[in-house]
Write a protein that holds these residues in place. Sequence first.
Motif, PDB file in Angstrom:
ATOM      1  N   UNK A  17     -28.207 -23.084 -46.703  1.00 37.95           N
ATOM      2  CA  UNK A  17     -27.975 -21.730 -47.230  1.00 37.95           C
ATOM      3  C   UNK A  17     -28.571 -21.572 -48.627  1.00 37.95           C
ATOM      4  N   UNK A  18     -28.285 -22.498 -49.535  1.00 33.74           N
ATOM      5  CA  UNK A  18     -28.778 -22.333 -50.924  1.00 33.74           C
ATOM      6  C   UNK A  18     -30.302 -22.419 -51.010  1.00 33.74           C
ATOM      7  N   UNK A  19     -30.952 -23.360 -50.300  1.00 31.28           N
ATOM      8  CA  UNK A  19     -32.429 -23.321 -50.325  1.00 31.28           C
ATOM      9  C   UNK A  19     -32.997 -22.013 -49.760  1.00 31.28           C
ATOM     10  N   UNK A  20     -32.358 -21.458 -48.708  1.00 31.60           N
ATOM     11  CA  UNK A  20     -32.844 -20.186 -48.137  1.00 31.60           C
ATOM     12  C   UNK A  20     -32.757 -19.070 -49.176  1.00 31.60           C
ATOM     13  N   UNK A  21     -31.605 -19.004 -49.882  1.00 31.07           N
ATOM     14  CA  UNK A  21     -31.433 -17.955 -50.893  1.00 31.07           C
ATOM     15  C   UNK A  21     -32.349 -18.210 -52.092  1.00 31.07           C
TER      16      UNK A  21
END
Lengths: 73, 243
Positions: A17-21
């Motif tokens: 999730x954090x890499x995507x955001x």
Amino acid sequence: MDRIYEYLQMGGHAAFIWPALGLTATVLILMLVLSLHDLRTGEAVLRRLEATRTPRRARRSPPDSHPEPNYEA
Amino acid sequence: MANLHRFANPNRFLRLSRAILPWSASLTVLLFIVGLYFALFASPADYQQGETVRIMYVHVPSAWIAMLCYSVMAAASATALIWRHPLADITARAAAPIGAGFTLIVLATGSLWGKPMWGTWWVWDARLTSVLILFFLYLGHIALSRAFDDPTRGARAAAVLALVGFVNVPIIKFSVDWWNTLHQPASVSRLAAPAIDPAMLRPLLLMALAFTAYFVTLLLLRIRAELTSRKIRALQLAQASAE
């Protein structure tokens, strides 16, 4: 503190999730930075070019004379 | 159409863009703040996908903008080829890098969403492959429009590519209905009630509006940059012919 840590863990999917955001934010910001850079660089070049053109015009028509119509042309 | 012709005048367009830009930029910031608040804090995890559903709030709006941007590019290219509007070529050229950026976001976030949900980063199914083709079409347009010394020739070749490539847009949209794909079908449709909980639809629509406002802001900035570079080229040519 535990609640923040738990939130950041994203139910065990933090690694996705954090890499995507983060990647989305990076690409969005990069597009803005590059667009602004292109615009500002271009405007600076245009100002320089127009500044070198202005004296030539000024020589042709003195400031106290009416520039239009140009009967010499 | 006559009203649209008025905005094909670059000077009039510049005045209009200066009036719109502060509003579109402010709206972008405001919508991103509210949208991200709902997307990250004030929306529940999905009962099947858990917290990974939060990737949807950037993945889906990016996909919508990637296709909207291509439609804008194709419409501008058609206008450029048919009516030779001075602003149409510039709009298509300005839109291509923005579309490539949004498509890159779709592909990367989709991959990061696919791994935990499907167990794979990538699969050659119809939806994923057609979006990859969209990315290559954007790259092709960028390369082709800059490949000629004469920008008019480059713009014309790129316009033909944009129009031919437009066939890919409905393929992307309907790929999930026409073929068996790993990708899920549309959850938000104008023809049917959305198959998505209102608690998740709210952040999705807010983020979609934020992405749209951001797209408008970027497009206006890039069109202004392109207009400036055209003016520079015209001045340089005039100076070179005067010397």
